[in-house]
Design a protein around this motif. Structure first.
Motif, PDB file in Angstrom:
ATOM      1  N   VAL A  74       0.831  -1.205   0.000  1.00  0.00           N
ATOM      2  CA  VAL A  74       0.000   0.000   0.000  1.00  0.00           C
ATOM      3  C   VAL A  74       0.867   1.259   0.000  1.00  0.00           C
ATOM      4  CG1 VAL A  74      -1.621   1.356   1.398  1.00  0.00           C
ATOM      5  CG2 VAL A  74      -2.008  -1.090   1.059  1.00  0.00           C
ATOM      6  N   VAL A  75       1.940   1.247   0.787  1.00  0.00           N
ATOM      7  CA  VAL A  75       2.829   2.408   0.860  1.00  0.00           C
ATOM      8  C   VAL A  75       3.482   2.676  -0.496  1.00  0.00           C
ATOM      9  CG1 VAL A  75       4.958   3.311   1.899  1.00  0.00           C
ATOM     10  CG2 VAL A  75       3.238   2.205   3.333  1.00  0.00           C
ATOM     11  N   ARG A  76       3.855   1.632  -1.209  1.00  0.00           N
ATOM     12  CA  ARG A  76       4.425   1.819  -2.551  1.00  0.00           C
ATOM     13  C   ARG A  76       3.433   2.536  -3.460  1.00  0.00           C
ATOM     14  NH1 ARG A  76       6.959  -3.218  -1.629  1.00  0.00           N
ATOM     15  NH2 ARG A  76       5.170  -4.353  -2.461  1.00  0.00           N
ATOM     16  N   GLU A  77       2.156   2.222  -3.312  1.00  0.00           N
ATOM     17  CA  GLU A  77       1.124   2.818  -4.155  1.00  0.00           C
ATOM     18  C   GLU A  77       0.901   4.297  -3.846  1.00  0.00           C
ATOM     19  OE1 GLU A  77      -2.529   0.553  -4.704  1.00  0.00           O
ATOM     20  OE2 GLU A  77      -1.494  -1.252  -4.013  1.00  0.00           O
ATOM     21  N   LEU A  78       1.410   4.764  -2.713  1.00  0.00           N
ATOM     22  CA  LEU A  78       1.258   6.178  -2.352  1.00  0.00           C
ATOM     23  C   LEU A  78       2.120   7.082  -3.210  1.00  0.00           C
ATOM     24  CD1 LEU A  78       1.257   5.961   1.566  1.00  0.00           C
ATOM     25  CD2 LEU A  78      -0.717   6.238   0.059  1.00  0.00           C
ATOM     26  N   SER A  80       5.206   9.422  -4.071  1.00  0.00           N
ATOM     27  CA  SER A  80       6.098  10.305  -3.311  1.00  0.00           C
ATOM     28  C   SER A  80       5.538  10.570  -1.915  1.00  0.00           C
ATOM     29  CB  SER A  80       6.274  11.633  -4.037  1.00  0.00           C
ATOM     30  OG  SER A  80       7.005  12.548  -3.226  1.00  0.00           O
ATOM     31  N   LEU A  81       6.439  10.498  -0.925  1.00  0.00           N
ATOM     32  CA  LEU A  81       6.065  10.772   0.466  1.00  0.00           C
ATOM     33  C   LEU A  81       6.761  12.038   0.965  1.00  0.00           C
ATOM     34  CD1 LEU A  81       6.227   7.147   1.949  1.00  0.00           C
ATOM     35  CD2 LEU A  81       4.171   8.477   1.393  1.00  0.00           C
ATOM     36  N   GLN A  82       7.103  12.909   0.056  1.00  0.00           N
ATOM     37  CA  GLN A  82       7.769  14.150   0.422  1.00  0.00           C
ATOM     38  C   GLN A  82       6.958  14.916   1.455  1.00  0.00           C
ATOM     39  OE1 GLN A  82      10.799  14.746  -1.088  1.00  0.00           O
ATOM     40  NE2 GLN A  82      11.104  16.361   0.436  1.00  0.00           N
ATOM     41  N   ASN A  83       7.615  15.334   2.547  1.00  0.00           N
ATOM     42  CA  ASN A  83       6.973  16.077   3.641  1.00  0.00           C
ATOM     43  C   ASN A  83       5.874  15.276   4.343  1.00  0.00           C
ATOM     44  OD1 ASN A  83       8.531  18.429   3.076  1.00  0.00           O
ATOM     45  ND2 ASN A  83       7.122  18.917   1.401  1.00  0.00           N
ATOM     46  N   THR A  84       5.963  13.958   4.281  1.00  0.00           N
ATOM     47  CA  THR A  84       4.956  13.085   4.884  1.00  0.00           C
ATOM     48  C   THR A  84       5.602  12.134   5.876  1.00  0.00           C
ATOM     49  OG1 THR A  84       3.614  13.160   2.867  1.00  0.00           O
ATOM     50  CG2 THR A  84       3.169  11.361   4.415  1.00  0.00           C
ATOM     51  N   LYS A 102      13.120   1.927   5.372  1.00  0.00           N
ATOM     52  CA  LYS A 102      14.009   2.213   4.247  1.00  0.00           C
ATOM     53  C   LYS A 102      13.199   2.573   3.005  1.00  0.00           C
ATOM     54  CE  LYS A 102      17.622  -0.949   5.880  1.00  0.00           C
ATOM     55  NZ  LYS A 102      18.334  -2.226   5.604  1.00  0.00           N
ATOM     56  N   GLN A 103      12.103   1.850   2.791  1.00  0.00           N
ATOM     57  CA  GLN A 103      11.244   2.120   1.643  1.00  0.00           C
ATOM     58  C   GLN A 103      10.652   3.521   1.727  1.00  0.00           C
ATOM     59  OE1 GLN A 103       8.189  -0.879   0.959  1.00  0.00           O
ATOM     60  NE2 GLN A 103       6.763   0.652   0.186  1.00  0.00           N
ATOM     61  N   VAL A 104      10.188   3.905   2.914  1.00  0.00           N
ATOM     62  CA  VAL A 104       9.583   5.223   3.110  1.00  0.00           C
ATOM     63  C   VAL A 104      10.603   6.331   2.849  1.00  0.00           C
ATOM     64  CG1 VAL A 104       8.649   6.792   4.863  1.00  0.00           C
ATOM     65  CG2 VAL A 104       7.788   4.443   4.687  1.00  0.00           C
ATOM     66  N   ILE A 105      11.818   6.134   3.348  1.00  0.00           N
ATOM     67  CA  ILE A 105      12.869   7.127   3.134  1.00  0.00           C
ATOM     68  C   ILE A 105      13.179   7.274   1.643  1.00  0.00           C
ATOM     69  CG2 ILE A 105      15.315   7.609   3.519  1.00  0.00           C
ATOM     70  CD1 ILE A 105      14.942   6.334   6.320  1.00  0.00           C
ATOM     71  N   SER A 110       9.326  10.407   6.093  1.00  0.00           N
ATOM     72  CA  SER A 110       9.909  10.030   7.384  1.00  0.00           C
ATOM     73  C   SER A 110       9.051   8.925   7.991  1.00  0.00           C
ATOM     74  CB  SER A 110       9.997  11.233   8.322  1.00  0.00           C
ATOM     75  OG  SER A 110       8.724  11.825   8.508  1.00  0.00           O
ATOM     76  N   TYR A 111       9.609   8.236   8.984  1.00  0.00           N
ATOM     77  CA  TYR A 111       8.985   7.002   9.460  1.00  0.00           C
ATOM     78  C   TYR A 111       9.006   6.919  10.977  1.00  0.00           C
ATOM     79  CZ  TYR A 111       8.205   1.882   9.714  1.00  0.00           C
ATOM     80  OH  TYR A 111       7.720   0.618   9.966  1.00  0.00           O
ATOM     81  N   LEU A 112       7.887   6.516  11.540  1.00  0.00           N
ATOM     82  CA  LEU A 112       7.799   6.271  12.978  1.00  0.00           C
ATOM     83  C   LEU A 112       6.876   5.079  13.191  1.00  0.00           C
ATOM     84  CD1 LEU A 112       8.499   7.420  15.897  1.00  0.00           C
ATOM     85  CD2 LEU A 112       6.209   8.438  15.813  1.00  0.00           C
ATOM     86  N   GLU A 113       7.453   3.935  13.536  1.00  0.00           N
ATOM     87  CA  GLU A 113       6.588   2.794  13.829  1.00  0.00           C
ATOM     88  C   GLU A 113       5.910   3.044  15.174  1.00  0.00           C
ATOM     89  OE1 GLU A 113       9.113  -0.670  14.114  1.00  0.00           O
ATOM     90  OE2 GLU A 113      10.085   0.032  15.940  1.00  0.00           O
TER      91      GLU A 113
END
Length: 285
Positions: A74-78, A80-84, A102-105, A110-113
């Motif tokens: 699902v994240v791949r389908e998003l 660009s995650l710029q500023n997200t 790593k994928q999100v970066i 940015s990433y916070l589990e």
């Protein structure tokens, strides 16, 4: 006003979205099965028609999806995650979470589990337990969002630590439920009153509140309306076994429990409350 996207509106995701709506947070939500959005839309959530528009409208994306592979897809389908900032709240393996980070970066975000312990009632009341893993700056930036769901969100360490903590807690769920089921079976076979047994157990150091929480379900074989299913418990225990192999832990006892849970595959027990594993410990007839 704070705005957040919530992807995945099963029992827990829907409750988290409801909690945010009750706290005045603007919730934009998405689910592949649109029917699951009906209640949230009636409560004021905004439907995201497709995944490509998510990051254009929200700088915080919370996922509450079944597992790591589904979340990564699902994240791949998003795009660009710029500023997200992506905040996954579902249970994942340690390596799955690290790889997702790593994928999100790579996608510019940015990433916070932030996996949570608890289910629908705790989410609705803001009493989930949040165990975050990631950078302290990102944690502090989104502390208020987490605080709506949990009185004292905890940063337990870098990425992977939150996932490990959640798996450790879910392993206790499985092991405590299994051991309680076996004890109930034994005393009932021996003719000991369940009430007498519980009167002895409750004031002892052996007691865990989950025993009383699941007692009536087990005694009356009422496993419907689950907040956490047998299949999800088995999934998490399989993830835990993967971590024991990586970390060189002795897992013989847990392997036996997973084998027991495997017996629920293809049966009605799989979609029922996880304490339905009580059916798997019954004495052979």
């Amino acid at each position: 006003m704070t705005s957040v996207a919530i992807l995945g509106t099963g029992s827990l995701g829907k409750a988290i979205a409801q909690r945010y709506l009750n706290e005045g947070v603007t919730v934009q939500t998405w689910n592949r099965t649109r029917e699951r959005l009906r209640l949230l839309l009636e409560l004021g959530a905004i439907e995201l028609s497709n995944l490509f528009e998510v990051t254009a409208k929200c700088q915080v994306v919370i996922t509450v999806l079944r597992d790591g592979p589904v979340t990564a897809k699902v994240v791949r389908e998003l795009g660009s995650l710029q500023n997200t900032t992506l905040i996954p709240m579902g249970t994942m393996g340690v390596s799955e979470s690290k790889n997702l980070a790593k994928q999100v970066i790579k996608q510019g975000g940015s990433y916070l589990e932030a996996p949570v312990l608890g289910s629908k009632p705790q989410a609705l009341s803001g009493n989930l337990l949040v165990m975050a893993g990631g950078d302290v700056t990102i944690f502090e930036q989104h502390y208020q969002l987490l605080n709506y769901l949990c009185k004292r969100p905890k940063l337990v360490g870098p990425v992977g630590c939150g996932a490990a903590t959640k798996l450790a807690l879910n392993q206790l769920i499985a092991s405590l439920t299994h051991s309680f089921s076996l004890s109930l079976r034994l005393i009932q076979q021996a003719g000991v009153s369940v009430e007498t047994f519980m009167e002895i157990l409750r004031p002892s150091a052996l007691y865990a509140p989950t025993f009383d929480k699941k007692l009536e379900r087990m005694l009356h074989r009422h496993y419907a309306d689950p907040n956490f299913s047998t299949s999800l418990l088995r999934k998490d225990m399989t993830l835990f076994l993967q971590e024991t192999a990586v970390n060189g832990l002795e897992d013989l006892g847990l392997k036996g429990l997973v084998q027991l849970l495997n017996q629920a595959k293809g049966t009605e027990l799989d979609a029922q409350d996880y304490c339905a594993l009580h059916e798997l410990t019954k004495v052979s007839e």
